[in-house]
Design a protein around this motif. Structure first.
Motif, PDB file in Angstrom:
ATOM      1  N   ASP A  54      -5.516   5.588   3.251  1.00 56.59           N
ATOM      2  CA  ASP A  54      -5.283   7.027   3.341  1.00 56.59           C
ATOM      3  C   ASP A  54      -5.965   7.786   2.208  1.00 56.59           C
ATOM      4  OD1 ASP A  54      -3.809   6.546   5.572  1.00 56.59           O
ATOM      5  OD2 ASP A  54      -1.851   6.784   4.598  1.00 56.59           O
ATOM      6  N   ALA A  55      -6.408   8.981   2.515  1.00 54.25           N
ATOM      7  CA  ALA A  55      -7.069   9.818   1.513  1.00 54.25           C
ATOM      8  C   ALA A  55      -6.130  10.112   0.344  1.00 54.25           C
ATOM      9  CB  ALA A  55      -7.533  11.122   2.159  1.00 54.25           C
ATOM     10  N   GLY A  56      -6.680  10.087  -0.847  1.00 57.12           N
ATOM     11  CA  GLY A  56      -5.927  10.466  -2.036  1.00 57.12           C
ATOM     12  C   GLY A  56      -5.151   9.351  -2.706  1.00 57.12           C
ATOM     13  N   GLU A  57      -5.117   8.173  -2.124  1.00 59.91           N
ATOM     14  CA  GLU A  57      -4.302   7.090  -2.697  1.00 59.91           C
ATOM     15  C   GLU A  57      -4.850   6.607  -4.039  1.00 59.91           C
ATOM     16  OE1 GLU A  57      -2.301   4.963   1.217  1.00 59.91           O
ATOM     17  OE2 GLU A  57      -4.156   4.151   0.408  1.00 59.91           O
ATOM     18  N   ILE A  58      -6.161   6.517  -4.146  1.00 58.02           N
ATOM     19  CA  ILE A  58      -6.736   6.059  -5.415  1.00 58.02           C
ATOM     20  C   ILE A  58      -6.363   7.003  -6.544  1.00 58.02           C
ATOM     21  CG2 ILE A  58      -8.900   5.671  -6.660  1.00 58.02           C
ATOM     22  CD1 ILE A  58     -10.073   4.669  -3.994  1.00 58.02           C
ATOM     23  N   TYR A  59      -6.401   8.292  -6.277  1.00 60.57           N
ATOM     24  CA  TYR A  59      -6.015   9.279  -7.296  1.00 60.57           C
ATOM     25  C   TYR A  59      -4.551   9.090  -7.697  1.00 60.57           C
ATOM     26  CZ  TYR A  59      -4.975  13.707  -9.555  1.00 60.57           C
ATOM     27  OH  TYR A  59      -4.551  14.658 -10.448  1.00 60.57           O
ATOM     28  N   LYS A  60      -3.680   8.871  -6.706  1.00 58.30           N
ATOM     29  CA  LYS A  60      -2.254   8.685  -7.007  1.00 58.30           C
ATOM     30  C   LYS A  60      -2.039   7.431  -7.865  1.00 58.30           C
ATOM     31  CE  LYS A  60      -0.571  10.873  -2.744  1.00 58.30           C
ATOM     32  NZ  LYS A  60       0.125  10.620  -1.442  1.00 58.30           N
ATOM     33  N   ILE A  61      -2.766   6.364  -7.560  1.00 56.70           N
ATOM     34  CA  ILE A  61      -2.628   5.133  -8.341  1.00 56.70           C
ATOM     35  C   ILE A  61      -3.126   5.358  -9.764  1.00 56.70           C
ATOM     36  CG2 ILE A  61      -3.376   2.723  -8.519  1.00 56.70           C
ATOM     37  CD1 ILE A  61      -3.589   2.746  -5.424  1.00 56.70           C
TER      38      ILE A  61
ATOM     39  N   GLU B  48       2.926  -4.236 -12.061  1.00 53.67           N
ATOM     40  CA  GLU B  48       3.233  -4.630 -13.431  1.00 53.67           C
ATOM     41  C   GLU B  48       3.695  -6.078 -13.498  1.00 53.67           C
ATOM     42  OE1 GLU B  48       5.955  -1.692 -14.928  1.00 53.67           O
ATOM     43  OE2 GLU B  48       4.350  -0.231 -15.310  1.00 53.67           O
ATOM     44  N   TYR B  49       4.386  -6.536 -12.460  1.00 47.76           N
ATOM     45  CA  TYR B  49       4.807  -7.943 -12.418  1.00 47.76           C
ATOM     46  C   TYR B  49       3.581  -8.846 -12.301  1.00 47.76           C
ATOM     47  CZ  TYR B  49       7.965 -11.847 -11.425  1.00 47.76           C
ATOM     48  OH  TYR B  49       8.672 -13.019 -11.495  1.00 47.76           O
ATOM     49  N   GLY B  50       2.690  -8.515 -11.352  1.00 48.50           N
ATOM     50  CA  GLY B  50       1.483  -9.317 -11.182  1.00 48.50           C
ATOM     51  C   GLY B  50       0.608  -9.299 -12.415  1.00 48.50           C
ATOM     52  N   ARG B  51       0.512  -8.144 -13.038  1.00 45.32           N
ATOM     53  CA  ARG B  51      -0.304  -8.008 -14.251  1.00 45.32           C
ATOM     54  C   ARG B  51       0.293  -8.839 -15.384  1.00 45.32           C
ATOM     55  NH1 ARG B  51      -2.074  -2.126 -14.255  1.00 45.32           N
ATOM     56  NH2 ARG B  51      -3.569  -2.964 -12.749  1.00 45.32           N
TER      57      ARG B  51
ATOM     58  N   THR C 119       0.828  -1.196   0.000  1.00 43.14           N
ATOM     59  CA  THR C 119       0.000   0.000   0.000  1.00 43.14           C
ATOM     60  C   THR C 119       0.869   1.255   0.000  1.00 43.14           C
ATOM     61  OG1 THR C 119      -1.596   1.271   1.297  1.00 43.14           O
ATOM     62  CG2 THR C 119      -0.125  -0.161   2.514  1.00 43.14           C
ATOM     63  N   LEU C 120       0.331   2.333  -0.540  1.00 44.37           N
ATOM     64  CA  LEU C 120       1.081   3.590  -0.567  1.00 44.37           C
ATOM     65  C   LEU C 120       1.255   4.186   0.820  1.00 44.37           C
ATOM     66  CD1 LEU C 120      -0.238   5.352  -3.783  1.00 44.37           C
ATOM     67  CD2 LEU C 120       1.838   4.008  -3.459  1.00 44.37           C
TER      68      LEU C 120
ATOM     69  N   VAL D 152       5.065   4.878  -4.979  1.00 42.95           N
ATOM     70  CA  VAL D 152       4.472   4.619  -6.285  1.00 42.95           C
ATOM     71  C   VAL D 152       5.438   3.797  -7.137  1.00 42.95           C
ATOM     72  CG1 VAL D 152       3.696   5.676  -8.442  1.00 42.95           C
ATOM     73  CG2 VAL D 152       2.975   6.640  -6.253  1.00 42.95           C
ATOM     74  N   LYS D 153       6.722   4.105  -7.033  1.00 46.84           N
ATOM     75  CA  LYS D 153       7.724   3.357  -7.797  1.00 46.84           C
ATOM     76  C   LYS D 153       7.721   1.884  -7.422  1.00 46.84           C
ATOM     77  CE  LYS D 153      12.720   3.132  -8.682  1.00 46.84           C
ATOM     78  NZ  LYS D 153      14.049   3.718  -8.359  1.00 46.84           N
TER      79      LYS D 153
END
Length: 440
Positions: free
Chosen positions: A224-231, A209-212, A195-196, A201-202
């Motif tokens: 935490d607030a704002g994490e979805i936007y950052k993702i 990307e590995y899982g995908r 989790t962030l 983010v790095k």
């Protein structure tokens, strides 16, 4: 999976299939672990008959957020007051878990959940201290008979993860290769990126990307607030990631999730008792996000999805009523779209919605011919089914003591209240030994 033909007869069948609907006196014919037919008056001379007369037959429950490794600590966090209590009193005990403890805790939790009607679970394992810890957890899953997505947790102290990330991801790939990609297998591989809140983010990008690249279902803690936007800004948000909790998500972020076809794993009882904002469940559903449900941590919540159904409905109902009062619409009155939530809708959270969130909508989640025979049989005695929609009875009038039988892939894992393949005394001793060393 069983090759036997089994005919479940005379039940009140809640299929949760939009075309089949409910059958007041219905039958389900099962062959080779799959549902072959659903209807009324089915006869099959070669099938073993299970008389479900006077009982409800329904799809098995699906838990999209369960930390099975916490089973030996059950009850330890029952009186927690906020996240700080959890971080100081419960989570540090993770360091005491040996690899063999992970086997015991995972096995006993899965059996408890299975007996309580959870036929499929996403085990978010955020206690992978070593490769052996992961191997022992996975070994347990192979033995339970429960359908599971093993969410390998990339969670830990930031510096430790940075050092170990590459080796951990290699282990994920090896496990995935061993388990294979058959969507009907009882045990499938998943990934739980960091989790962030504790990662970057790095780092998250590398893991996602590995899982995908392996085609794995993924899940993250989103607190935490704002994490979805950052993702989203990082270009990582997609329907193969299930955020858990998301109580601080803004309406804009819910819109981003909806655009991606994403779901959220709400752990309603734990979130509510932890003082979190509960308006998000209804806001998410109205926004087009796919709501699903989970138990979360056995250290503070019972491994009981039927309770989660009831909690969720009552809390959502209360939040709607509160909004109506605040808007001056009192006393309460029906109007278009109000009330929004119904017991049947909440039941779908833990069945058809959850199956779709896991990418398994073609295989589980409803009693549909061709799907896996994952189902529950619920007793309604001595008073019978409550009036109205039978889904109301499941959500508001049923408890784990009413679960007569549980089937996964055409195999009865619980039958007439007993789990014949489970040594209950040994199970208790296994759990007690770990608990005594960790907690008592």
């Amino acid at each position: 999976m069983s090759d036997r033909r089994i005919l479940i007869k005379n039940g009140l069948v809640i299929t949760l299939d939009s075309e089949l609907g409910d059958l007041p006196r219905g039958d389900v014919l099962i062959q080779g672990g799959r549902i072959e037919r659903v209807g009324s008056g089915i006869e099959d001379a070669e099938a073993e008959v299970f008389d479900a007369g006077g009982m409800i037959v329904m799809p098995g429950l699906i838990d999209t957020h369960l930390h099975m490794w916490q089973q030996p600590m059950r009850g330890l966090g029952a009186d927690l007051w906020g996240m700080n209590d959890y971080i100081s009193r419960v989570f540090p005990l993770r360091e005491r878990f040996r690899a063999q403890d992970m086997f015991t805790s995972t096995y006993t939790c899965a059996i408890e959940a299975l007996g309580n009607g959870t036929t499929t679970a996403l085990d978010f394992n955020h206690n992978v201290l070593t490769e052996d810890h992961a191997e022992e957890s996975l070994r347990a899953h192979r033995l339970t008979g429960q359908r599971v997505v093993f969410g390998y947790g990339m969670v830990g102290y930031a510096d430790k993860i940075e050092r170990e990330r590459a080796d951990r991801l290699k282990q994920v790939a090896r496990m995935h290769a061993e388990l294979g990609s058959d969507p009907t297998s009882l045990v499938r591989m998943g990934l739980a990126p960091g989790t962030l809140t504790f990662s970057t983010v790095k780092g998250m990008r590398v893991e996602v990307e590995y899982g995908r690249g392996l085609g794995l279902p993924m899940t993250i803690h989103q607190n935490d607030a704002g994490e979805i936007y950052k993702i989203h800004e990082a270009g990582l948000l997609a329907s193969d990631i299930i955020p858990a909790h998301s109580n601080n998500a803004s309406d804009y972020e819910l819109g981003l999730l909806a655009q991606c076809g994403c779901s959220i794993a709400f752990t309603t009882e734990g979130e509510f008792s932890g003082g979190r904002c509960m308006s998000v469940v209804g806001r998410a559903d109205r926004a087009g996000v796919l709501p699903t449900l989970g138990v979360d941590g056995p250290s503070f919540v019972a491994v009981d999805m039927l309770s989660q159904l009831r909690f969720t409905f009552r809390i959502m109902h209360a939040m709607e009523a509160q909004h109506e009062r605040q808007e001056g619409r009192w006393p309460l009155a029906h109007s278009p779209g109000v009330p929004f939530v119904t017991p049947r809708r909440v039941l779908e959270y833990a069945t058809v919605n959850a199956a779709k969130a896991l990418g398994m909508q073609d295989h589980i989640g409803s009693l549909t011919p061709g799907k896996q025979a994952d189902l529950l049989v619920l007793r309604v005695d001595p008073y019978g089914v409550a009036a109205g929609d039978p889904a109301n009875h499941v959500v508001l009038h049923s408890g784990v003591g009413d679960i007569d039988s549980v089937m996964v892939g055409g195999v009865f894992r619980k039958r007439h209240g007993a789990m014949p393949d489970i040594d209950v005394e040994r199970l208790s001793a296994m759990s007690g030994e770990v608990r005594a060393r960790l907690v008592d």
